[in-house]
Design an enzyme around this catalytic site. Structure first.
Site, PDB file in Angstrom:
ATOM      1  N   TYR A 113       0.819  -1.208   0.000  1.00  0.00           N
ATOM      2  CA  TYR A 113       0.000   0.000   0.000  1.00  0.00           C
ATOM      3  C   TYR A 113       0.854   1.259   0.000  1.00  0.00           C
ATOM      4  CZ  TYR A 113      -3.162   3.608   1.629  1.00  0.00           C
ATOM      5  OH  TYR A 113      -3.884   4.756   1.733  1.00  0.00           O
ATOM      6  N   TRP A 115       1.380   5.708  -1.515  1.00  0.00           N
ATOM      7  CA  TRP A 115       1.132   6.825  -2.421  1.00  0.00           C
ATOM      8  C   TRP A 115       2.207   7.023  -3.478  1.00  0.00           C
ATOM      9  CZ3 TRP A 115      -2.381  11.001  -3.147  1.00  0.00           C
ATOM     10  CH2 TRP A 115      -3.614  10.785  -2.532  1.00  0.00           C
TER      11      TRP A 115
HETATM   12  N1  LIG Z   1      -1.118   8.009  12.763  1.00  0.00           N
HETATM   13  C1  LIG Z   1      -1.572   8.094  11.516  1.00  0.00           C
HETATM   14  N2  LIG Z   1      -1.084   7.271  10.577  1.00  0.00           N
HETATM   15  C2  LIG Z   1      -1.525   7.365   9.310  1.00  0.00           C
HETATM   16  C3  LIG Z   1      -2.494   8.325   8.949  1.00  0.00           C
HETATM   17  C4  LIG Z   1      -3.017   9.171   9.967  1.00  0.00           C
HETATM   18  O1  LIG Z   1      -3.906  10.007   9.726  1.00  0.00           O
HETATM   19  N3  LIG Z   1      -2.528   9.035  11.227  1.00  0.00           N
HETATM   20  N4  LIG Z   1      -2.941   8.390   7.649  1.00  0.00           N
HETATM   21  C5  LIG Z   1      -2.879   7.167   6.866  1.00  0.00           C
HETATM   22  C6  LIG Z   1      -3.150   7.435   5.460  1.00  0.00           C
HETATM   23  S1  LIG Z   1      -4.662   8.131   5.109  1.00  0.00           S
HETATM   24  C7  LIG Z   1      -2.327   7.061   4.468  1.00  0.00           C
HETATM   25  S2  LIG Z   1      -2.853   7.219   2.851  1.00  0.00           S
HETATM   26  C8  LIG Z   1      -1.002   6.480   4.735  1.00  0.00           C
HETATM   27  C9  LIG Z   1       0.072   6.992   3.782  1.00  0.00           C
HETATM   28  O2  LIG Z   1       1.091   6.108   3.709  1.00  0.00           O
HETATM   29  P1  LIG Z   1       1.993   5.984   2.379  1.00  0.00           P
HETATM   30  O3  LIG Z   1       1.173   6.218   1.175  1.00  0.00           O
HETATM   31  O4  LIG Z   1       2.709   4.699   2.474  1.00  0.00           O
HETATM   32  O5  LIG Z   1       2.981   7.190   2.609  1.00  0.00           O
HETATM   33  P2  LIG Z   1       4.059   7.899   1.672  1.00  0.00           P
HETATM   34  O6  LIG Z   1       4.903   8.673   2.601  1.00  0.00           O
HETATM   35  O7  LIG Z   1       3.382   8.663   0.593  1.00  0.00           O
HETATM   36  O8  LIG Z   1       4.910   6.698   1.071  1.00  0.00           O
HETATM   37  C10 LIG Z   1       5.219   6.553  -0.264  1.00  0.00           C
HETATM   38  C11 LIG Z   1       6.625   5.976  -0.400  1.00  0.00           C
HETATM   39  O9  LIG Z   1       6.837   5.642  -1.770  1.00  0.00           O
HETATM   40  C12 LIG Z   1       8.139   6.077  -2.152  1.00  0.00           C
HETATM   41  N5  LIG Z   1       8.100   6.316  -3.608  1.00  0.00           N
HETATM   42  C13 LIG Z   1       7.730   7.446  -4.264  1.00  0.00           C
HETATM   43  N6  LIG Z   1       7.788   7.255  -5.593  1.00  0.00           N
HETATM   44  C14 LIG Z   1       8.202   5.982  -5.792  1.00  0.00           C
HETATM   45  C15 LIG Z   1       8.448   5.203  -6.961  1.00  0.00           C
HETATM   46  O10 LIG Z   1       8.289   5.648  -8.083  1.00  0.00           O
HETATM   47  N7  LIG Z   1       8.853   3.911  -6.765  1.00  0.00           N
HETATM   48  C16 LIG Z   1       9.058   3.395  -5.530  1.00  0.00           C
HETATM   49  N8  LIG Z   1       9.458   2.122  -5.437  1.00  0.00           N
HETATM   50  N9  LIG Z   1       8.846   4.119  -4.410  1.00  0.00           N
HETATM   51  C17 LIG Z   1       8.417   5.381  -4.544  1.00  0.00           C
HETATM   52  C18 LIG Z   1       8.381   7.317  -1.335  1.00  0.00           C
HETATM   53  O11 LIG Z   1       9.782   7.581  -1.230  1.00  0.00           O
HETATM   54  C19 LIG Z   1       7.719   6.946   0.005  1.00  0.00           C
HETATM   55  O12 LIG Z   1       8.619   6.321   0.878  1.00  0.00           O
HETATM   56  O13 LIG Z   1      -0.617   6.787   6.086  1.00  0.00           O
HETATM   57  C20 LIG Z   1      -1.579   6.381   7.029  1.00  0.00           C
HETATM   58  N10 LIG Z   1      -1.050   6.524   8.369  1.00  0.00           N
HETATM   59  N1  LIG Z   2      -0.632  18.356   2.370  1.00  0.00           N
HETATM   60  C1  LIG Z   2      -1.124  17.111   2.462  1.00  0.00           C
HETATM   61  N2  LIG Z   2      -2.329  16.819   1.910  1.00  0.00           N
HETATM   62  C2  LIG Z   2      -2.835  15.575   2.028  1.00  0.00           C
HETATM   63  C3  LIG Z   2      -2.137  14.529   2.660  1.00  0.00           C
HETATM   64  C4  LIG Z   2      -0.872  14.853   3.244  1.00  0.00           C
HETATM   65  O1  LIG Z   2      -0.200  13.994   3.854  1.00  0.00           O
HETATM   66  N3  LIG Z   2      -0.407  16.143   3.114  1.00  0.00           N
HETATM   67  N4  LIG Z   2      -2.677  13.254   2.706  1.00  0.00           N
HETATM   68  C5  LIG Z   2      -3.720  12.916   1.751  1.00  0.00           C
HETATM   69  C6  LIG Z   2      -4.426  11.691   2.116  1.00  0.00           C
HETATM   70  S1  LIG Z   2      -3.779  10.182   1.646  1.00  0.00           S
HETATM   71  C7  LIG Z   2      -5.601  11.693   2.771  1.00  0.00           C
HETATM   72  S2  LIG Z   2      -6.340  10.219   3.209  1.00  0.00           S
HETATM   73  C8  LIG Z   2      -6.264  12.946   3.121  1.00  0.00           C
HETATM   74  C9  LIG Z   2      -6.643  12.958   4.596  1.00  0.00           C
HETATM   75  O2  LIG Z   2      -7.702  13.799   4.841  1.00  0.00           O
HETATM   76  P1  LIG Z   2      -8.332  13.817   6.294  1.00  0.00           P
HETATM   77  O3  LIG Z   2      -8.410  12.457   6.836  1.00  0.00           O
HETATM   78  O4  LIG Z   2      -9.575  14.619   6.247  1.00  0.00           O
HETATM   79  O5  LIG Z   2      -7.164  14.617   7.070  1.00  0.00           O
HETATM   80  P2  LIG Z   2      -6.759  14.623   8.623  1.00  0.00           P
HETATM   81  O6  LIG Z   2      -5.754  15.697   8.747  1.00  0.00           O
HETATM   82  O7  LIG Z   2      -6.418  13.275   9.115  1.00  0.00           O
HETATM   83  O8  LIG Z   2      -8.078  15.036   9.378  1.00  0.00           O
HETATM   84  C10 LIG Z   2      -8.821  16.192   9.026  1.00  0.00           C
HETATM   85  C11 LIG Z   2      -9.214  16.958  10.259  1.00  0.00           C
HETATM   86  O9  LIG Z   2      -9.924  16.096  11.141  1.00  0.00           O
HETATM   87  C12 LIG Z   2      -9.679  16.537  12.456  1.00  0.00           C
HETATM   88  N5  LIG Z   2     -10.057  15.488  13.416  1.00  0.00           N
HETATM   89  C13 LIG Z   2      -9.351  14.422  13.824  1.00  0.00           C
HETATM   90  N6  LIG Z   2     -10.049  13.717  14.751  1.00  0.00           N
HETATM   91  C14 LIG Z   2     -11.225  14.347  14.915  1.00  0.00           C
HETATM   92  C15 LIG Z   2     -12.375  14.100  15.712  1.00  0.00           C
HETATM   93  O10 LIG Z   2     -12.445  13.158  16.486  1.00  0.00           O
HETATM   94  N7  LIG Z   2     -13.424  14.961  15.575  1.00  0.00           N
HETATM   95  C16 LIG Z   2     -13.379  16.032  14.735  1.00  0.00           C
HETATM   96  N8  LIG Z   2     -14.466  16.806  14.658  1.00  0.00           N
HETATM   97  N9  LIG Z   2     -12.301  16.306  13.998  1.00  0.00           N
HETATM   98  C17 LIG Z   2     -11.236  15.469  14.077  1.00  0.00           C
HETATM   99  C18 LIG Z   2      -8.204  16.884  12.428  1.00  0.00           C
HETATM  100  O11 LIG Z   2      -7.870  17.766  13.496  1.00  0.00           O
HETATM  101  C19 LIG Z   2      -8.031  17.496  11.059  1.00  0.00           C
HETATM  102  O12 LIG Z   2      -8.070  18.914  11.106  1.00  0.00           O
HETATM  103  O13 LIG Z   2      -5.423  14.076   2.896  1.00  0.00           O
HETATM  104  C20 LIG Z   2      -4.727  14.043   1.666  1.00  0.00           C
HETATM  105  N10 LIG Z   2      -4.064  15.323   1.492  1.00  0.00           N
HETATM  106 MO   LIG Z   3      -4.806   8.509   2.828  1.00  0.00          MO
END
Ligand SMILES: Nc1nc2c(c(=O)[nH]1)N[C@H]1C(S)=C(S)[C@@H](COP(=O)(O)OP(=O)(O)OC[C@H]3O[C@@H](n4cnc5c(=O)[nH]c(N)nc54)[C@H](O)[C@@H]3O)O[C@H]1N2
Ligand SMILES: Nc1nc2c(c(=O)[nH]1)N[C@H]1C(S)=C(S)[C@@H](COP(=O)(O)OP(=O)(O)OC[C@H]3O[C@@H](n4cnc5c(=O)[nH]c(N)nc54)[C@H](O)[C@@H]3O)O[C@H]1N2
Ligand SMILES: [Mo]
Length: 775
Positions: A113, A115
């Site tokens: 999994y 990005w």
């Molecule tokens: N505590 C907490 N944990 C969370 C979240 C949270 O809200 N709270 N959010 C979750 C969510 S919503 C998500 S989506 C995940 C995100 O988790 P990931 O999608 O796994 O996070 P990224 O940091 O985007 O990791 C992408 C990796 O791919 C590598 N990469 C980039 N381009 C390439 C390529 O072309 N080839 C290869 N082989 N590698 C490449 C980058 O260097 C990087 O290390 O994290 C989750 N974890």
């Molecule tokens: N710049 C940037 N943009 C991104 C990403 C990134 O890493 N960087 N990640 C991308 C990805 S993969 C995803 S999935 C999306 C994530 O999008 P979201 O999941 O919507 O992002 P979060 O920042 O986890 O949460 C959004 C808001 O929810 C609030 N929140 C958390 N817990 C609670 C709660 O219990 N109650 C309420 N009312 N609010 C709460 C947080 O304070 C935050 O302001 O963003 C995408 N966009």
């Molecule tokens: Mo995500």
């Protein structure tokens, strides 16, 4: 800059960019679209390409290389040895075949999994899976971390996932909505990126909203960047984390008390409301879920709760919900209750009313264009095997710990496979997964771990074999902007040559496919090289364009022009109202639910008998939250960061904009800081039973007392010699690794309690971004 400087057009998740280069060095990069809100991420190309933390050569862990059939040593605490590409690929091939022959395809985990980078050809995990399909199958994953809970419950409720679907168009919101609520949404941060390239239109719509004079409300335990951006035009309402269902119930009860709920809409468009109403009013359990009841749970006053009911009922209200609140234990209940509340307000399907679950993501609501869209690389070769097994994506550690273990998922009884080999390409599982110390223990179990990476991430530092991969600036690709809008087609031209020994994922897997069978390379590549694939994908768009009246030039002309192609607008899209057809004629346009209506009570969920996912939305107190915190414990929020995408770009200069005391910042309220003798800028230690991290204190009243925030994605930097203290502040060292419920098995990171104190131990320099000494 010399005269040989060129400007190259390319794109990342964070939008189309122009990169200045002399063909060897990257000098600078900026956004290629006109934007009033410059996106900080677009400045980082130079740092990505020339980072000192790049993986330069194929490397093998010493204890693995000594005896690949029976690896020695501890992953994460070993040295690395440089090998040639041929040696690395031969070693992988031999071990992969050995493990597959002894344990079958389900023993190979290629769910991978993540990005990665955007583009339609160089899709890391897809290419890995394509290779594994040719090798005879693999274990894949189900769902994602983003919307783990919401995407599984929504089909039961409204018959579609809602989280990845086009929203009622922004022009209609701006015209018709009177009240807009940002519920757990922080679009100013999260709209910086999209799964394809960002079309960069969303923040402009929020800017218009800010100027519109409409009533705007942010419901969030943190006064987010968006609340700050909206300034005085928005009100900030701060519930305790994890308590939103109670808050929504309080509002819903106020509606019923006053006879404000829309009986006609509930009758024609919903199913099971009466059963839910018995719970709401306490007819069965004697507990009325009224505003006072809710106030005691969520920490928002009863008066404010009643006022919200009044405002929502008497104005055209759009509830724009983000996803942070469903990344929690019982996360399924959040959006189910939100939709129940929206149904009671009776505005679903009206322009500017109801709810939307993707205004904060990928510029949802920016109207879809009449677009010509290219095809993209598929994760299966002709005649190849699909995934033979899948595990819910966030249950990977449990799967490693408990092979053969039986578990419930979405109404099914399933069994964890016996995973012996893990390959990650394009994901950062050591930053994205919860409870890092538990992960590290489980990570010792497989016989082989391969990581394909551009950078020495924590996952790479815990692998047996690390393969150096190009960044998207070292290869050619193509992308659309806008996951929903499909606004532009953008060539992604190679900026510089592959750095050091880096290769494209495509070439790595083609070389391994060659080792699988006679003619294996041709089967994997279908005889096409990079440019031939792009030409082929492009021709699909060209053909589609002909049918839609969008004329695209021939590929060679398109590529030579080096220009963004903007797709024409579509009047119908600009008038799109989500659920508009259904509302107008619920019989003629039924939802894909068993009743054809919005299900406030689900017989299907009732039949599963899950105590952690009851058949109508319900307040359930999490294992770790404000309500059971011990004296001194704080709720831990891990929002998505402003100046990176998860862990991507954490090593870049952008870090200087947010690091505090050289570490990840931890936001805390002055009351919580004072109680612990902490000043802004101090190094603090944050810990619980799962682990401990150092972070830099950022003291501000912009967060609810009792809640602290460390953004997700900071690189782990564990010191085994100091009790695995993370010197850098990676939040997942502290988070809880439990499923949201047995329905969705989603990620529940936002349900964690921690302690916090001023750090007084020895100095601990951050090494997160240093490659291993032997690399
Ligand atoms: N505590 C907490 N944990 C969370 C979240 C949270 O809200 N709270 N959010 C979750 C969510 S919503 C998500 S989506 C995940 C995100 O988790 P990931 O999608 O796994 O996070 P990224 O940091 O985007 O990791 C992408 C990796 O791919 C590598 N990469 C980039 N381009 C390439 C390529 O072309 N080839 C290869 N082989 N590698 C490449 C980058 O260097 C990087 O290390 O994290 C989750 N974890
Ligand atoms: N710049 C940037 N943009 C991104 C990403 C990134 O890493 N960087 N990640 C991308 C990805 S993969 C995803 S999935 C999306 C994530 O999008 P979201 O999941 O919507 O992002 P979060 O920042 O986890 O949460 C959004 C808001 O929810 C609030 N929140 C958390 N817990 C609670 C709660 O219990 N109650 C309420 N009312 N609010 C709460 C947080 O304070 C935050 O302001 O963003 C995408 N966009
Ligand atoms: Mo995500």
């Amino acid at each position: 800059m010399t005269t040989s400087t060129k400007t190259i057009l390319t794109a990342a998740h964070w939008g189309p960019m122009l990169v200045e280069t002399d063909g060897e060095q990257v000098f600078s990069s900026t956004g290629a679209l006109a934007s009033v809100h410059p996106n900080s991420l677009q400045s980082a190309v130079r740092d990505q390409v020339h980072s000192k933390t790049r993986v330069r050569w194929p490397m093998v862990r010493k204890g693995f290389l000594t005896s690949p059939d029976k690896p020695q040593g501890v992953r994460g605490q070993d040295e690395y040895v440089r090998v040639s590409w041929e040696e690395a690929l031969d070693l992988i091939h031999a071990q992969h075949q050995r493990i597959r022959a002894s344990h079958g395809p389900a023993a190979i985990f290629a769910g991978s999994y993540g990005w990665r980078s955007n583009g339609i050809l160089h899709k890391a995990a897809t290419l890995l899976q394509r290779y594994m399909s040719q090798a005879g199958g693999y274990t894949g994953h189900l769902g994602d971390y983003s919307t783990g809970a919401a995407q599984v419950i929504m089909p039961y409720v409204v018959g579609s996932n809602e989280v990845y679907q086009q929203q009622t168009s922004w022009p209609l919101v701006l015209e018709h909505s009177e009240v807009v609520v940002l519920w757990s949404a922080n679009p100013l941060n999260t709209l910086k990126i999209a799964w394809n390239a960002s079309d960069e239109q969303g923040i402009g719509f929020f800017e218009q909203l800010k100027q519109s004079g409409k009533r705007l409300i942010c419901i969030d335990p943190m006064r987010s960047e968006t609340a700050a951006f909206l300034e005085d035009s928005a009100e900030w309402v701060a519930p305790h984390m994890g308590s939103d269902v109670a808050l929504m119930l309080g509002i819903a009860h106020t509606l019923v008390e006053n006879g404000w709920h829309d009986r006609a809409f509930l009758d024609s468009c919903t199913h099971g409301y009466d059963i839910f109403e018995r719970y709401l009013t306490g007819r069965d359990d004697g507990v009325a879920k009224n505003a006072e009841w809710a106030a005691a749970i969520c920490g928002v006053s009863g008066d404010k709760i009643s006022e919200l009911a009044d405002i929502f009922r008497h104005h055209r209200t759009m509830l724009m919900a983000g996803w942070g609140m469903q990344r929690q234990q019982y996360g399924e209940q959040k959006h189910w209750m939100l939709i129940t509340l929206a149904a009671m307000l009776g505005q679903i399907g009206l322009p500017g009313g109801g709810f939307g679950l993707s205004y904060h993501f990928a510029n949802g609501g920016n109207p879809t264009r009449r677009a010509a869209v290219p095809a993209s690389m598929q994760g299966r070769v002709a005649g190849g095997s699909d995934a033979v097994e899948r595990i819910p994506v966030a249950r990977i550690v449990e799967a490693l710990e408990n092979p053969g273990g039986v578990y419930q998922h979405n109404g099914e009884t399933r069994q964890f496979p016996d995973i012996r080999m893990v390959w990650w390409a394009g994901g950062g599982n050591f930053t994205h997964h919860q409870d890092t110390n538990r992960l590290i223990a489980a990570w010792q179990k497989p016989e082989l771990v391969v990581i394909s990476e551009c950078f020495w991430t924590a996952a790479a530092k815990h692998a047996d074999i690390v393969l150096p991969i190009t960044t998207s600036f070292e290869r050619n690709d193509l992308t659309m902007t806008g996951d929903y809008s499909q606004q532009h087609l953008v060539p992604m031209k190679q900026v510089v040559a592959p750095q050091f020994g880096a290769r494209n994922d495509f070439d790595v897997f083609a070389s391994l496919a060659e080792r699988l069978e006679q003619g294996g390379r041709e089967r994997f590549t279908e005889g096409r090289d990079e440019m031939a694939w792009l030409n082929y994908f492009y021709d699909v768009a060209r053909k589609q364009g002909e049918a839609r009246g969008v004329a695209l030039p021939e590929f060679s002309a398109f590529w030579a022009a080096n220009q963004i192609v903007e797709m024409p607008e579509d009047e119908n899209s600009a008038r799109f109202v989500r659920f508009g057809d259904f509302r107008a004629d619920p019989q003629g346009h039924p939802l894909k639910t068993p009743s054809g209506k919005i299900e406030i009570y689900s017989e299907r969920i009732a039949a599963y008998g899950y105590a952690d996912c009851p058949p109508h939305p319900r307040w359930l107190a999490p294992d770790e939250w404000h309500g059971n915190a011990r004296e001194g414990q704080l709720q831990l929020l891990s929002s998505h960061p402003a100046h990176r995408l998860h862990s991507q770009l954490n090593y870049a200069q952008l870090r200087e904009r947010y690091a505090v005391a050289g570490r990840e910042p931890v936001t805390l309220h002055p009351i919580d800081a004072a109680a612990r003798g902490i000043a802004d800028g101090d190094v603090v230690r944050v810990w619980n039973q799962r682990g401990q991290v150092l972070a830099g204190a950022q003291v501000t009243a912009d967060i609810k007392p009792g809640v602290i925030c460390i953004h997700e994605g900071g690189w782990p930097d564990l010191a085994p010699e100091a009790g695995n203290l993370c010197r850098h502040g990676a939040v997942n060292v502290l988070t809880l690794d439990i499923p949201t419920s047995r329905l969705a098995n989603g990620c529940a990171a936002n349900s964690s309690l921690v302690w916090l104190e001023k750090y007084q131990g020895p100095e601990m320099p951050v090494r997160a971004f240093d490659p291993p000494a032997t690399a």
